[in-house]
Scaffold this motif. Structure first.
Motif, mmCIF file in Angstrom:
data_model
loop_
_atom_site.group_PDB
_atom_site.id
_atom_site.type_symbol
_atom_site.label_atom_id
_atom_site.label_comp_id
_atom_site.label_asym_id
_atom_site.label_seq_id
_atom_site.Cartn_x
_atom_site.Cartn_y
_atom_site.Cartn_z
ATOM 1 N N ILE A 181 0.810 -1.239 0.000
ATOM 2 C CA ILE A 181 0.000 0.000 0.000
ATOM 3 C C ILE A 181 0.839 1.283 0.000
ATOM 4 O O ILE A 181 0.298 2.374 0.138
ATOM 5 C CB ILE A 181 -1.047 0.030 1.138
ATOM 6 N N THR A 182 2.146 1.137 -0.188
ATOM 7 C CA THR A 182 2.959 2.353 -0.378
ATOM 8 C C THR A 182 2.602 3.016 -1.710
ATOM 9 O O THR A 182 2.895 4.179 -1.923
ATOM 10 C CB THR A 182 4.473 2.035 -0.344
ATOM 11 N N THR A 183 1.997 2.237 -2.617
ATOM 12 C CA THR A 183 1.416 2.802 -3.841
ATOM 13 C C THR A 183 -0.061 2.391 -3.864
ATOM 14 O O THR A 183 -0.424 1.389 -3.249
ATOM 15 C CB THR A 183 2.124 2.262 -5.110
ATOM 16 N N PRO A 184 -0.939 3.157 -4.535
ATOM 17 C CA PRO A 184 -2.377 2.865 -4.451
ATOM 18 C C PRO A 184 -2.719 1.450 -4.931
ATOM 19 O O PRO A 184 -2.202 1.010 -5.958
ATOM 20 C CB PRO A 184 -2.999 3.908 -5.386
ATOM 21 N N GLN A 185 -3.567 0.749 -4.180
ATOM 22 C CA GLN A 185 -3.979 -0.605 -4.547
ATOM 23 C C GLN A 185 -5.493 -0.711 -4.507
ATOM 24 O O GLN A 185 -6.134 -0.050 -3.691
ATOM 25 C CB GLN A 185 -3.406 -1.639 -3.556
ATOM 26 N N GLU A 186 -6.031 -1.573 -5.375
ATOM 27 C CA GLU A 186 -7.472 -1.858 -5.285
ATOM 28 C C GLU A 186 -7.662 -2.988 -4.290
ATOM 29 O O GLU A 186 -7.024 -4.039 -4.413
ATOM 30 C CB GLU A 186 -7.983 -2.336 -6.646
ATOM 31 N N LYS A 187 -8.567 -2.752 -3.346
ATOM 32 C CA LYS A 187 -8.749 -3.681 -2.225
ATOM 33 C C LYS A 187 -8.930 -5.150 -2.652
ATOM 34 O O LYS A 187 -8.248 -6.043 -2.163
ATOM 35 C CB LYS A 187 -9.963 -3.181 -1.449
ATOM 36 N N GLU A 188 -9.881 -5.381 -3.602
ATOM 37 C CA GLU A 188 -10.179 -6.777 -3.968
ATOM 38 C C GLU A 188 -8.989 -7.440 -4.640
ATOM 39 O O GLU A 188 -8.679 -8.604 -4.394
ATOM 40 C CB GLU A 188 -11.399 -6.847 -4.909
ATOM 41 N N LYS A 189 -8.321 -6.665 -5.499
ATOM 42 C CA LYS A 189 -7.158 -7.198 -6.213
ATOM 43 C C LYS A 189 -6.038 -7.520 -5.239
ATOM 44 O O LYS A 189 -5.366 -8.536 -5.355
ATOM 45 C CB LYS A 189 -6.643 -6.154 -7.205
ATOM 46 N N LYS A 219 11.917 5.635 -8.358
ATOM 47 C CA LYS A 219 10.459 5.851 -8.417
ATOM 48 C C LYS A 219 10.155 7.336 -8.400
ATOM 49 O O LYS A 219 9.269 7.815 -9.097
ATOM 50 C CB LYS A 219 9.764 5.160 -7.236
ATOM 51 N N ASN A 220 10.905 8.062 -7.601
ATOM 52 C CA ASN A 220 10.713 9.496 -7.476
ATOM 53 C C ASN A 220 10.985 10.170 -8.819
ATOM 54 O O ASN A 220 10.228 11.040 -9.263
ATOM 55 C CB ASN A 220 11.675 10.026 -6.410
ATOM 56 N N GLN A 221 12.033 9.706 -9.483
ATOM 57 C CA GLN A 221 12.381 10.279 -10.768
ATOM 58 C C GLN A 221 11.293 10.002 -11.802
ATOM 59 O O GLN A 221 10.899 10.874 -12.560
ATOM 60 C CB GLN A 221 13.676 9.654 -11.254
ATOM 61 N N LYS A 222 10.793 8.754 -11.772
ATOM 62 C CA LYS A 222 9.782 8.332 -12.737
ATOM 63 C C LYS A 222 8.508 9.143 -12.567
ATOM 64 O O LYS A 222 7.877 9.578 -13.508
ATOM 65 C CB LYS A 222 9.455 6.855 -12.484
ATOM 66 N N GLN A 223 8.116 9.326 -11.298
ATOM 67 C CA GLN A 223 6.819 9.927 -11.018
ATOM 68 C C GLN A 223 6.892 11.430 -10.787
ATOM 69 O O GLN A 223 5.878 12.083 -10.574
ATOM 70 C CB GLN A 223 6.212 9.241 -9.791
ATOM 71 N N GLY A 224 8.113 11.980 -10.772
ATOM 72 C CA GLY A 224 8.288 13.398 -10.483
ATOM 73 C C GLY A 224 7.792 13.688 -9.075
ATOM 74 O O GLY A 224 7.893 12.826 -8.202
ATOM 75 N N ASP A 225 7.215 14.838 -8.863
ATOM 76 C CA ASP A 225 6.770 15.158 -7.498
ATOM 77 C C ASP A 225 5.275 14.873 -7.325
ATOM 78 O O ASP A 225 4.614 15.440 -6.491
ATOM 79 C CB ASP A 225 7.103 16.616 -7.169
ATOM 80 N N LYS A 226 4.752 13.959 -8.180
ATOM 81 C CA LYS A 226 3.308 13.717 -8.166
ATOM 82 C C LYS A 226 2.878 12.827 -7.003
ATOM 83 O O LYS A 226 2.724 11.619 -7.145
ATOM 84 C CB LYS A 226 2.863 13.101 -9.503
ATOM 85 N N ASN A 227 2.723 13.408 -5.835
ATOM 86 C CA ASN A 227 2.097 12.719 -4.718
ATOM 87 C C ASN A 227 2.653 11.342 -4.380
ATOM 88 O O ASN A 227 1.903 10.378 -4.251
ATOM 89 C CB ASN A 227 0.587 12.579 -4.959
ATOM 90 N N LEU A 228 3.963 11.232 -4.240
ATOM 91 C CA LEU A 228 4.514 9.984 -3.720
ATOM 92 C C LEU A 228 4.206 9.933 -2.226
ATOM 93 O O LEU A 228 4.276 10.951 -1.545
ATOM 94 C CB LEU A 228 6.031 9.954 -3.908
ATOM 95 N N SER A 229 3.885 8.739 -1.718
ATOM 96 C CA SER A 229 3.523 8.663 -0.296
ATOM 97 C C SER A 229 4.773 8.666 0.580
ATOM 98 O O SER A 229 5.852 8.257 0.151
ATOM 99 C CB SER A 229 2.718 7.388 -0.031
ATOM 100 N N CYS A 230 4.596 9.108 1.834
ATOM 101 C CA CYS A 230 5.707 9.041 2.792
ATOM 102 C C CYS A 230 6.091 7.591 3.018
ATOM 103 O O CYS A 230 7.249 7.269 3.278
ATOM 104 C CB CYS A 230 5.290 9.624 4.143
#
Ligand code: TYM
Length: 328
Positions: free
Chosen positions: A45-53, A111-122
Protein backbone atom coordinates in the motif's frame (compact mmCIF):
# COMPACT_ATOMS: atom_id res chain seq x y z
CA UNK A 1 19.02 -23.76 13.49
CA UNK A 2 19.63 -20.43 11.79
CA UNK A 3 16.65 -18.32 10.76
CA UNK A 4 15.60 -17.19 7.30
CA UNK A 5 13.17 -14.32 6.74
CA UNK A 6 11.87 -12.94 3.45
CA UNK A 7 8.74 -11.62 1.79
CA UNK A 8 7.10 -10.49 -1.43
CA UNK A 9 4.83 -7.51 -2.09
CA UNK A 10 1.37 -8.45 -3.44
CA UNK A 11 1.29 -5.65 -6.01
CA UNK A 12 0.51 -7.79 -9.06
CA UNK A 13 0.99 -11.23 -10.52
CA UNK A 14 4.23 -12.92 -9.49
CA UNK A 15 6.89 -12.83 -12.19
CA UNK A 16 9.61 -15.16 -13.38
CA UNK A 17 11.98 -12.58 -11.82
CA UNK A 18 10.50 -12.98 -8.34
CA UNK A 19 10.52 -16.77 -8.79
CA UNK A 20 14.21 -16.92 -9.75
CA UNK A 21 15.40 -14.12 -7.47
CA UNK A 22 13.41 -15.10 -4.39
CA UNK A 23 10.97 -18.04 -4.30
CA UNK A 24 13.36 -20.60 -5.80
CA UNK A 25 15.85 -19.69 -3.07
CA UNK A 26 13.19 -19.98 -0.34
CA UNK A 27 12.36 -23.47 -1.52
CA UNK A 28 15.99 -24.58 -1.72
CA UNK A 29 16.97 -23.07 1.65
CA UNK A 30 13.93 -23.82 3.79
CA UNK A 31 15.04 -27.35 4.52
CA UNK A 32 18.12 -26.03 6.30
CA UNK A 33 16.79 -22.91 8.03
CA UNK A 34 13.96 -22.10 10.38
CA UNK A 35 12.01 -20.25 7.72
CA UNK A 36 9.60 -17.30 7.93
CA UNK A 37 8.14 -16.21 4.60
CA UNK A 38 5.43 -13.59 4.45
CA UNK A 39 3.24 -11.56 2.13
CA UNK A 40 4.25 -7.91 2.47
CA UNK A 41 0.81 -6.33 2.19
CA UNK A 42 1.83 -3.25 4.17
CA UNK A 43 4.57 -2.65 1.63
CA UNK A 44 2.04 -2.99 -1.18
CA UNK A 45 0.00 0.00 0.00
CA UNK A 46 2.96 2.35 -0.38
CA UNK A 47 1.42 2.80 -3.84
CA UNK A 48 -2.38 2.87 -4.45
CA UNK A 49 -3.98 -0.61 -4.55
CA UNK A 50 -7.47 -1.86 -5.29
CA UNK A 51 -8.75 -3.68 -2.23
CA UNK A 52 -10.18 -6.78 -3.97
CA UNK A 53 -7.16 -7.20 -6.21
CA UNK A 54 -4.80 -6.81 -3.27
CA UNK A 55 -6.58 -9.59 -1.39
CA UNK A 56 -6.57 -11.87 -4.43
CA UNK A 57 -2.84 -11.23 -4.98
CA UNK A 58 -2.14 -12.09 -1.35
CA UNK A 59 -3.95 -15.39 -1.60
CA UNK A 60 -2.24 -16.12 -4.91
CA UNK A 61 1.21 -15.56 -3.44
CA UNK A 62 0.58 -17.97 -0.59
CA UNK A 63 -0.81 -20.58 -3.00
CA UNK A 64 2.24 -20.09 -5.22
CA UNK A 65 4.62 -20.42 -2.23
CA UNK A 66 2.99 -23.76 -1.45
CA UNK A 67 2.81 -24.84 -5.10
CA UNK A 68 6.51 -24.11 -5.55
CA UNK A 69 7.30 -26.52 -2.74
CA UNK A 70 7.44 -24.58 0.52
CA UNK A 71 6.44 -27.18 3.07
CA UNK A 72 4.11 -25.57 5.64
CA UNK A 73 5.45 -27.96 8.27
CA UNK A 74 8.91 -26.48 7.78
CA UNK A 75 8.18 -22.90 6.79
CA UNK A 76 5.96 -20.41 8.64
CA UNK A 77 3.85 -18.44 6.17
CA UNK A 78 1.92 -15.33 7.17
CA UNK A 79 0.46 -12.00 6.15
CA UNK A 80 2.59 -9.11 7.39
CA UNK A 81 -0.25 -6.80 8.51
CA UNK A 82 -1.85 -9.52 10.64
CA UNK A 83 1.08 -9.16 13.01
CA UNK A 84 0.87 -5.60 14.44
CA UNK A 85 4.44 -5.68 15.73
CA UNK A 86 5.92 -5.01 12.29
CA UNK A 87 4.46 -1.50 12.34
CA UNK A 88 5.24 -1.05 16.02
CA UNK A 89 8.92 -1.82 15.59
CA UNK A 90 9.07 0.13 12.37
CA UNK A 91 8.20 3.37 14.15
CA UNK A 92 10.90 2.83 16.75
CA UNK A 93 13.45 2.04 14.03
CA UNK A 94 12.42 5.10 12.01
CA UNK A 95 13.48 7.14 15.00
CA UNK A 96 16.90 5.51 14.70
CA UNK A 97 17.34 5.96 10.94
CA UNK A 98 18.81 9.05 9.30
CA UNK A 99 17.18 10.98 6.48
CA UNK A 100 20.48 10.79 4.63
CA UNK A 101 20.27 7.00 4.66
CA UNK A 102 16.79 6.96 3.14
CA UNK A 103 17.78 9.61 0.61
CA UNK A 104 20.40 7.21 -0.71
CA UNK A 105 17.97 4.34 -1.41
CA UNK A 106 18.14 3.85 -5.19
CA UNK A 107 14.71 2.24 -5.45
CA UNK A 108 13.06 5.32 -3.99
CA UNK A 109 15.20 7.63 -6.11
CA UNK A 110 14.17 5.73 -9.27
CA UNK A 111 10.46 5.85 -8.42
CA UNK A 112 10.71 9.50 -7.48
CA UNK A 113 12.38 10.28 -10.77
CA UNK A 114 9.78 8.33 -12.74
CA UNK A 115 6.82 9.93 -11.02
CA UNK A 116 8.29 13.40 -10.48
CA UNK A 117 6.77 15.16 -7.50
CA UNK A 118 3.31 13.72 -8.17
CA UNK A 119 2.10 12.72 -4.72
CA UNK A 120 4.51 9.98 -3.72
CA UNK A 121 3.52 8.66 -0.30
CA UNK A 122 5.71 9.04 2.79
CA UNK A 123 5.34 5.27 3.13
CA UNK A 124 7.26 4.75 -0.09
CA UNK A 125 10.08 6.78 1.38
CA UNK A 126 10.22 5.06 4.78
CA UNK A 127 9.46 1.60 3.39
CA UNK A 128 13.05 0.32 3.81
CA UNK A 129 12.67 0.82 7.57
CA UNK A 130 9.52 -1.28 7.62
CA UNK A 131 11.54 -3.90 5.75
CA UNK A 132 14.25 -3.66 8.43
CA UNK A 133 11.64 -4.30 11.10
CA UNK A 134 10.27 -7.30 9.13
CA UNK A 135 13.74 -8.80 9.35
CA UNK A 136 14.97 -7.70 12.79
CA UNK A 137 11.76 -8.69 14.60
CA UNK A 138 12.65 -12.34 14.02
CA UNK A 139 16.42 -12.20 14.53
CA UNK A 140 16.95 -13.39 10.98
CA UNK A 141 20.39 -14.77 10.12
CA UNK A 142 19.78 -14.73 6.38
CA UNK A 143 17.52 -12.85 3.98
CA UNK A 144 17.28 -14.31 0.46
CA UNK A 145 16.42 -11.55 -2.00
CA UNK A 146 17.09 -10.41 -5.56
CA UNK A 147 19.73 -7.83 -6.27
CA UNK A 148 17.31 -4.86 -6.12
CA UNK A 149 16.66 -5.48 -2.40
CA UNK A 150 20.31 -5.81 -1.38
CA UNK A 151 20.64 -2.14 -0.47
CA UNK A 152 17.64 -2.44 1.85
CA UNK A 153 19.22 -5.39 3.64
CA UNK A 154 22.41 -3.35 4.01
CA UNK A 155 20.38 -0.55 5.58
CA UNK A 156 18.84 -3.14 7.90
CA UNK A 157 22.32 -4.19 9.00
CA UNK A 158 23.29 -0.57 9.69
CA UNK A 159 20.16 0.07 11.73
CA UNK A 160 20.72 -3.13 13.73
CA UNK A 161 24.35 -2.27 14.45
CA UNK A 162 23.47 1.28 15.48
CA UNK A 163 20.73 0.06 17.81
CA UNK A 164 22.98 -2.61 19.33
CA UNK A 165 25.75 -0.07 19.93
CA UNK A 166 23.41 2.29 21.66
CA UNK A 167 21.27 -0.09 23.73
CA UNK A 168 23.36 -3.25 24.00
CA UNK A 169 23.01 -6.41 21.96
CA UNK A 170 19.39 -6.61 20.77
CA UNK A 171 19.22 -7.56 17.09
CA UNK A 172 20.97 -10.19 14.97
CA UNK A 173 22.77 -8.52 12.06
CA UNK A 174 21.42 -10.39 9.01
CA UNK A 175 23.22 -11.44 5.81
CA UNK A 176 21.55 -11.09 2.41
CA UNK A 177 21.61 -14.18 0.18
CA UNK A 178 21.62 -13.15 -3.46
CA UNK A 179 21.39 -15.91 -6.10
CA UNK A 180 24.51 -16.39 -8.26
CA UNK A 181 22.43 -16.77 -11.41
CA UNK A 182 19.35 -14.61 -11.80
CA UNK A 183 19.80 -11.93 -9.16
CA UNK A 184 18.27 -9.45 -11.59
CA UNK A 185 16.16 -10.91 -14.39
CA UNK A 186 15.53 -8.27 -17.02
CA UNK A 187 12.46 -7.23 -18.98
CA UNK A 188 12.21 -9.18 -22.25
CA UNK A 189 11.27 -6.10 -24.27
CA UNK A 190 13.71 -3.72 -22.59
CA UNK A 191 16.57 -5.81 -21.21
CA UNK A 192 18.21 -2.78 -19.63
CA UNK A 193 15.54 -2.73 -16.90
CA UNK A 194 14.36 -5.21 -14.28
CA UNK A 195 11.49 -7.56 -15.11
CA UNK A 196 8.74 -6.15 -12.95
CA UNK A 197 5.10 -6.95 -12.22
CA UNK A 198 4.13 -3.30 -12.15
CA UNK A 199 5.32 -2.56 -15.68
CA UNK A 200 2.95 -1.36 -18.36
CA UNK A 201 4.35 -3.42 -21.22
CA UNK A 202 3.30 -6.91 -20.13
CA UNK A 203 5.01 -8.56 -23.12
CA UNK A 204 8.34 -8.04 -21.38
CA UNK A 205 7.27 -9.79 -18.19
CA UNK A 206 6.51 -13.49 -17.71
CA UNK A 207 3.95 -14.12 -15.01
CA UNK A 208 4.14 -17.43 -13.15
CA UNK A 209 0.52 -18.11 -14.05
CA UNK A 210 0.83 -17.21 -17.77
CA UNK A 211 -0.35 -19.94 -20.18
CA UNK A 212 2.18 -21.96 -22.17
CA UNK A 213 1.27 -20.15 -25.39
CA UNK A 214 1.74 -16.75 -23.80
CA UNK A 215 5.09 -17.74 -22.27
CA UNK A 216 6.36 -19.08 -25.58
CA UNK A 217 5.21 -16.00 -27.46
CA UNK A 218 6.85 -13.63 -24.97
CA UNK A 219 10.18 -15.46 -25.10
CA UNK A 220 10.20 -15.90 -28.87
CA UNK A 221 9.62 -12.15 -29.27
CA UNK A 222 12.23 -11.12 -26.67
CA UNK A 223 14.40 -8.28 -27.92
CA UNK A 224 17.90 -9.43 -28.93
CA UNK A 225 20.76 -8.14 -31.12
CA UNK A 226 21.62 -9.16 -34.68
CA UNK A 227 24.86 -10.95 -33.87
CA UNK A 228 23.19 -14.39 -33.67
CA UNK A 229 25.79 -15.77 -31.21
CA UNK A 230 24.86 -17.21 -27.82
CA UNK A 231 27.43 -15.27 -25.79
CA UNK A 232 26.99 -13.67 -22.39
CA UNK A 233 27.82 -9.97 -22.61
CA UNK A 234 25.43 -7.86 -20.54
CA UNK A 235 26.69 -4.55 -21.91
CA UNK A 236 26.59 -5.25 -25.63
CA UNK A 237 24.09 -8.14 -25.73
CA UNK A 238 21.69 -7.52 -22.81
CA UNK A 239 18.75 -9.43 -24.35
CA UNK A 240 20.55 -12.67 -25.12
CA UNK A 241 22.48 -12.42 -21.81
CA UNK A 242 19.17 -12.23 -19.97
CA UNK A 243 17.90 -15.37 -21.71
CA UNK A 244 21.18 -17.15 -20.91
CA UNK A 245 20.75 -16.12 -17.28
CA UNK A 246 17.16 -17.40 -17.16
CA UNK A 247 18.23 -20.74 -18.63
CA UNK A 248 21.21 -20.97 -16.25
CA UNK A 249 19.09 -20.18 -13.18
CA UNK A 250 16.32 -22.63 -14.04
CA UNK A 251 18.75 -25.48 -14.74
CA UNK A 252 21.25 -24.67 -11.98
CA UNK A 253 24.00 -24.18 -14.57
CA UNK A 254 26.81 -21.68 -14.84
CA UNK A 255 26.60 -19.06 -17.58
CA UNK A 256 29.64 -20.62 -19.32
CA UNK A 257 27.95 -24.01 -19.33
CA UNK A 258 24.93 -22.51 -21.09
CA UNK A 259 27.17 -20.77 -23.64
CA UNK A 260 28.93 -24.06 -24.32
CA UNK A 261 25.72 -26.05 -24.59
CA UNK A 262 24.22 -23.67 -27.15
CA UNK A 263 27.33 -22.76 -29.16
CA UNK A 264 26.29 -22.92 -32.81
CA UNK A 265 22.55 -22.47 -32.12
CA UNK A 266 20.81 -19.52 -33.74
CA UNK A 267 18.65 -17.17 -31.66
CA UNK A 268 15.38 -18.76 -32.77
CA UNK A 269 16.34 -22.27 -31.70
CA UNK A 270 17.93 -21.02 -28.46
CA UNK A 271 14.81 -19.03 -27.56
CA UNK A 272 12.73 -22.12 -28.16
CA UNK A 273 14.89 -24.06 -25.66
CA UNK A 274 14.55 -21.25 -23.11
CA UNK A 275 10.77 -21.28 -23.59
CA UNK A 276 10.75 -25.07 -22.99
CA UNK A 277 12.79 -24.63 -19.81
CA UNK A 278 10.43 -21.97 -18.45
CA UNK A 279 7.30 -23.94 -19.37
CA UNK A 280 8.69 -27.17 -17.88
CA UNK A 281 9.46 -25.35 -14.64
CA UNK A 282 6.14 -23.55 -14.40
CA UNK A 283 3.75 -26.28 -15.57
CA UNK A 284 3.88 -28.37 -12.36
CA UNK A 285 3.72 -25.21 -10.24
CA UNK A 286 0.60 -24.06 -12.10
CA UNK A 287 -1.04 -27.46 -11.70
CA UNK A 288 -0.44 -27.48 -7.95
CA UNK A 289 -1.53 -23.85 -7.68
CA UNK A 290 -4.90 -24.77 -9.24
CA UNK A 291 -5.40 -27.53 -6.65
CA UNK A 292 -4.43 -25.27 -3.75
CA UNK A 293 -5.95 -21.90 -4.52
CA UNK A 294 -9.52 -22.84 -3.67
CA UNK A 295 -8.75 -25.27 -0.88
CA UNK A 296 -8.84 -24.57 2.83
CA UNK A 297 -5.08 -25.07 3.00
CA UNK A 298 -4.17 -21.42 2.37
CA UNK A 299 -6.38 -20.21 5.23
CA UNK A 300 -5.21 -22.92 7.61
CA UNK A 301 -1.54 -22.28 6.92
CA UNK A 302 -1.96 -18.52 7.41
CA UNK A 303 -3.93 -18.94 10.66
CA UNK A 304 -1.22 -21.16 12.07
CA UNK A 305 1.52 -18.85 10.79
CA UNK A 306 0.25 -15.65 12.32
CA UNK A 307 -0.29 -17.26 15.69
CA UNK A 308 3.33 -18.35 15.78
CA UNK A 309 4.92 -15.11 14.57
CA UNK A 310 2.96 -12.83 16.87
CA UNK A 311 4.44 -14.58 19.91
CA UNK A 312 8.00 -14.20 18.65
CA UNK A 313 7.49 -10.60 17.55
CA UNK A 314 5.77 -9.55 20.76
CA UNK A 315 8.71 -10.73 22.86
CA UNK A 316 11.19 -8.88 20.63
CA UNK A 317 9.11 -5.72 20.66
CA UNK A 318 8.81 -5.76 24.43
CA UNK A 319 12.58 -6.07 24.74
CA UNK A 320 13.08 -3.14 22.37
CA UNK A 321 10.49 -0.93 24.10
CA UNK A 322 12.03 -1.69 27.45
CA UNK A 323 15.49 -0.71 26.19
CA UNK A 324 14.27 2.49 24.57
CA UNK A 325 12.10 3.44 27.54
CA UNK A 326 8.63 3.30 26.01
CA UNK A 327 5.54 2.60 28.12
CA UNK A 328 5.52 2.11 31.85
P1 TYM B 1 9.28 -7.45 -4.35
O1 TYM B 1 7.90 -7.85 -4.02
O2 TYM B 1 9.48 -6.29 -5.28
O3 TYM B 1 10.06 -8.67 -4.94
C1 TYM B 1 10.06 -9.92 -4.24
C2 TYM B 1 11.41 -10.60 -4.34
O4 TYM B 1 11.68 -10.93 -5.70
C3 TYM B 1 12.90 -10.37 -6.12
N1 TYM B 1 12.76 -9.94 -7.51
C4 TYM B 1 13.62 -10.24 -8.48
N2 TYM B 1 14.74 -10.96 -8.49
C5 TYM B 1 15.40 -11.08 -9.67
N3 TYM B 1 14.97 -10.51 -10.82
C6 TYM B 1 13.84 -9.78 -10.85
N4 TYM B 1 13.42 -9.23 -11.99
C7 TYM B 1 13.10 -9.62 -9.65
N5 TYM B 1 11.93 -8.98 -9.33
C8 TYM B 1 11.74 -9.20 -8.02
C9 TYM B 1 13.13 -9.19 -5.19
O5 TYM B 1 14.48 -8.84 -5.10
C10 TYM B 1 12.58 -9.71 -3.89
O6 TYM B 1 13.54 -10.52 -3.23
N6 TYM B 1 10.67 -4.97 -0.25
C11 TYM B 1 10.52 -6.28 -0.83
C12 TYM B 1 9.61 -7.18 -0.03
C13 TYM B 1 9.98 -7.25 1.40
C14 TYM B 1 11.03 -8.02 1.97
C15 TYM B 1 10.97 -7.75 3.37
C16 TYM B 1 11.98 -8.90 1.46
C17 TYM B 1 9.35 -6.58 2.40
N7 TYM B 1 9.95 -6.86 3.60
C18 TYM B 1 11.87 -8.34 4.28
C19 TYM B 1 12.87 -9.48 2.38
C20 TYM B 1 12.81 -9.21 3.75
C21 TYM B 1 9.94 -6.12 -2.23
O7 TYM B 1 9.35 -5.14 -2.54
O8 TYM B 1 10.13 -7.20 -3.02
Amino acid sequence: MERLVSGIKPTGGLTLGSYIGAIKQFVELHKNYETFVFVADMHAITTPQEKEKLRQNMKDIVAVYLACGLDPEKATLYIQSENPYHAQLSWILECHTYLGELNRMTQFKDKNQKQGDKNLSCGLYTYPVLMASDILLYDADVVPVGDDQKQHVELTRNIAERFNNRYGNTFKVPEPIIPKAGARIKDLQDPTKKMSKSDDDSRGCILLLDSEEVIRKKIMSAVTDSDNKIIFDEKNKPGISNLIMIYAALNNLKVEEVEEKFAGYNYGSFKSEVADAVINTLRPIQEKYKEIINSQLVEDVLDKGVEKVIKIAEAKCREVQEKVGLGR
